[in-house]
Design a protein around this motif. Structure first.
Motif, PDB file in Angstrom:
ATOM      1  N   HIS A  30     -12.787 -39.970  26.118  1.00 46.99           N
ATOM      2  CA  HIS A  30     -11.375 -39.663  26.348  1.00 46.99           C
ATOM      3  C   HIS A  30     -11.154 -38.253  26.903  1.00 46.99           C
ATOM      4  O   HIS A  30     -10.437 -38.105  27.890  1.00 46.99           O
ATOM      5  CB  HIS A  30     -10.560 -39.893  25.080  1.00 46.99           C
ATOM      6  CG  HIS A  30     -10.411 -41.333  24.732  1.00 46.99           C
ATOM      7  ND1 HIS A  30      -9.780 -41.753  23.588  1.00 46.99           N
ATOM      8  CD2 HIS A  30     -10.809 -42.471  25.363  1.00 46.99           C
ATOM      9  CE1 HIS A  30      -9.797 -43.076  23.530  1.00 46.99           C
ATOM     10  NE2 HIS A  30     -10.426 -43.529  24.593  1.00 46.99           N
ATOM     11  N   PRO A  31     -11.753 -37.198  26.312  1.00 47.73           N
ATOM     12  CA  PRO A  31     -11.521 -35.863  26.878  1.00 47.73           C
ATOM     13  C   PRO A  31     -11.950 -35.750  28.342  1.00 47.73           C
ATOM     14  O   PRO A  31     -11.271 -35.096  29.145  1.00 47.73           O
ATOM     15  CB  PRO A  31     -12.355 -34.939  25.985  1.00 47.73           C
ATOM     16  CG  PRO A  31     -12.438 -35.668  24.691  1.00 47.73           C
ATOM     17  CD  PRO A  31     -12.530 -37.125  25.074  1.00 47.73           C
ATOM     18  N   ILE A  34      -9.318 -37.474  30.425  1.00 51.42           N
ATOM     19  CA  ILE A  34      -8.110 -36.637  30.390  1.00 51.42           C
ATOM     20  C   ILE A  34      -8.258 -35.477  31.367  1.00 51.42           C
ATOM     21  O   ILE A  34      -7.332 -35.165  32.122  1.00 51.42           O
ATOM     22  CB  ILE A  34      -7.846 -36.144  28.951  1.00 51.42           C
ATOM     23  CG1 ILE A  34      -7.356 -37.298  28.088  1.00 51.42           C
ATOM     24  CG2 ILE A  34      -6.853 -34.977  28.937  1.00 51.42           C
ATOM     25  CD1 ILE A  34      -7.397 -37.026  26.600  1.00 51.42           C
ATOM     26  N   THR A  38      -5.967 -34.963  34.681  1.00 46.83           N
ATOM     27  CA  THR A  38      -5.234 -33.707  34.821  1.00 46.83           C
ATOM     28  C   THR A  38      -5.590 -33.024  36.131  1.00 46.83           C
ATOM     29  O   THR A  38      -4.709 -32.539  36.851  1.00 46.83           O
ATOM     30  CB  THR A  38      -5.531 -32.780  33.621  1.00 46.83           C
ATOM     31  OG1 THR A  38      -5.146 -33.453  32.422  1.00 46.83           O
ATOM     32  CG2 THR A  38      -4.784 -31.458  33.729  1.00 46.83           C
ATOM     33  N   PHE A  56      -0.065 -39.940  29.257  1.00 43.03           N
ATOM     34  CA  PHE A  56      -0.458 -39.172  28.075  1.00 43.03           C
ATOM     35  C   PHE A  56       0.545 -39.353  26.941  1.00 43.03           C
ATOM     36  O   PHE A  56       0.161 -39.401  25.778  1.00 43.03           O
ATOM     37  CB  PHE A  56      -0.617 -37.695  28.425  1.00 43.03           C
ATOM     38  CG  PHE A  56      -1.846 -37.380  29.255  1.00 43.03           C
ATOM     39  CD1 PHE A  56      -2.753 -38.356  29.640  1.00 43.03           C
ATOM     40  CD2 PHE A  56      -2.086 -36.080  29.657  1.00 43.03           C
ATOM     41  CE1 PHE A  56      -3.876 -38.048  30.402  1.00 43.03           C
ATOM     42  CE2 PHE A  56      -3.207 -35.749  30.407  1.00 43.03           C
ATOM     43  CZ  PHE A  56      -4.111 -36.740  30.782  1.00 43.03           C
ATOM     44  N   SER A  60      -0.663 -40.650  23.380  1.00 42.63           N
ATOM     45  CA  SER A  60      -0.560 -39.733  22.239  1.00 42.63           C
ATOM     46  C   SER A  60       0.067 -40.396  21.024  1.00 42.63           C
ATOM     47  O   SER A  60      -0.087 -39.899  19.912  1.00 42.63           O
ATOM     48  CB  SER A  60       0.230 -38.482  22.619  1.00 42.63           C
ATOM     49  OG  SER A  60       1.593 -38.790  22.832  1.00 42.63           O
ATOM     50  N   CYS A  64      -4.885 -41.507  21.175  1.00 42.55           N
ATOM     51  CA  CYS A  64      -5.633 -40.322  21.548  1.00 42.55           C
ATOM     52  C   CYS A  64      -5.171 -39.138  20.705  1.00 42.55           C
ATOM     53  O   CYS A  64      -3.979 -38.896  20.569  1.00 42.55           O
ATOM     54  CB  CYS A  64      -5.414 -40.047  23.036  1.00 42.55           C
ATOM     55  SG  CYS A  64      -6.642 -38.985  23.760  1.00 42.55           S
ATOM     56  N   PHE A  69      -6.912 -34.402  23.758  1.00 39.78           N
ATOM     57  CA  PHE A  69      -6.105 -33.887  24.867  1.00 39.78           C
ATOM     58  C   PHE A  69      -6.451 -32.425  25.138  1.00 39.78           C
ATOM     59  O   PHE A  69      -6.652 -32.029  26.283  1.00 39.78           O
ATOM     60  CB  PHE A  69      -4.604 -34.014  24.580  1.00 39.78           C
ATOM     61  CG  PHE A  69      -4.067 -35.393  24.800  1.00 39.78           C
ATOM     62  CD1 PHE A  69      -4.072 -35.972  26.056  1.00 39.78           C
ATOM     63  CD2 PHE A  69      -3.529 -36.113  23.745  1.00 39.78           C
ATOM     64  CE1 PHE A  69      -3.561 -37.243  26.264  1.00 39.78           C
ATOM     65  CE2 PHE A  69      -3.022 -37.375  23.943  1.00 39.78           C
ATOM     66  CZ  PHE A  69      -3.033 -37.951  25.205  1.00 39.78           C
ATOM     67  N   GLU A  70      -6.518 -31.645  24.080  1.00 37.31           N
ATOM     68  CA  GLU A  70      -6.801 -30.221  24.253  1.00 37.31           C
ATOM     69  C   GLU A  70      -8.176 -30.015  24.888  1.00 37.31           C
ATOM     70  O   GLU A  70      -8.317 -29.238  25.837  1.00 37.31           O
ATOM     71  CB  GLU A  70      -6.717 -29.507  22.904  1.00 37.31           C
ATOM     72  CG  GLU A  70      -6.718 -28.011  23.026  1.00 37.31           C
ATOM     73  CD  GLU A  70      -6.404 -27.302  21.716  1.00 37.31           C
ATOM     74  OE1 GLU A  70      -6.907 -26.175  21.554  1.00 37.31           O
ATOM     75  OE2 GLU A  70      -5.671 -27.854  20.864  1.00 37.31           O
ATOM     76  N   ILE A  73      -7.979 -31.046  28.628  1.00 38.54           N
ATOM     77  CA  ILE A  73      -7.101 -30.249  29.495  1.00 38.54           C
ATOM     78  C   ILE A  73      -7.582 -28.811  29.634  1.00 38.54           C
ATOM     79  O   ILE A  73      -7.319 -28.156  30.639  1.00 38.54           O
ATOM     80  CB  ILE A  73      -5.652 -30.309  28.947  1.00 38.54           C
ATOM     81  CG1 ILE A  73      -5.082 -31.712  29.177  1.00 38.54           C
ATOM     82  CG2 ILE A  73      -4.761 -29.263  29.593  1.00 38.54           C
ATOM     83  CD1 ILE A  73      -3.730 -31.957  28.523  1.00 38.54           C
ATOM     84  N   ALA A 101       1.404 -34.972  26.769  1.00 36.80           N
ATOM     85  CA  ALA A 101       0.359 -35.087  25.753  1.00 36.80           C
ATOM     86  C   ALA A 101       0.846 -34.669  24.366  1.00 36.80           C
ATOM     87  O   ALA A 101       0.144 -34.852  23.381  1.00 36.80           O
ATOM     88  CB  ALA A 101      -0.848 -34.238  26.150  1.00 36.80           C
TER      89      ALA A 101
END
Length: 131
Positions: A30-31, A34, A38, A56, A60, A64, A69-70, A73, A101
């Protein structure tokens, strides 16, 4: 498979299909997805940023984590100061994505993310002001 998710989303602009493609991937990817989403949105148009932000927002809700997300991104935020040279509205686009997100609501998340950019105050200003 991730590249197919990217191509399908930006070609069809179908959030339901993108959601299904995303959630079919193991969470450990997932990251990475993402980050790729992005990256494409930051180099695209405002419509692309809204598309990714909307995806997102859906993800969220239950699929996820804020941490995913962090992690996804953060590399784009680190590059934001360079991206803005080619895409003057990159800070605005990033604000749309961060809000989608839910990272603007995550305790300390926005500050942690903004700290990765030389112009982190710009990121925060755009998120708060919505411009």
């Amino acid at each position: 498979r991730m590249d197919l998710c990217l191509e399908n989303l930006f070609a069809s602009r179908n959030l339901s299909q993108a959601h299904a493609n995303f959630t079919s991937l193991p969470a450990k990817y997932h990251p990475m997805l993402i980050g790729k989403l992005t990256h494409v949105a930051l180099g695209g148009t405002e419509a692309d940023a809204h598309l990714v932000g909307d995806l997102f927002a859906q993800l969220s809700k239950e699929w996820c984590s804020p941490e995913a997300f962090e992690r996804g991104i953060i590399s784009e935020v680190e590059a934001l100061d360079d991206i803005v040279l080619d895409v003057p509205r990159a800070f605005e686009y990033m604000a749309i994505i961060l809000k989608g997100a839910g990272l603007d609501k995550e305790d300390g998340g926005l500050s942690r993310i903004a700290s990765k950019s030389i112009n982190g105050r710009q990121v925060i200003r755009h998120v708060i002001l919505g411009t």
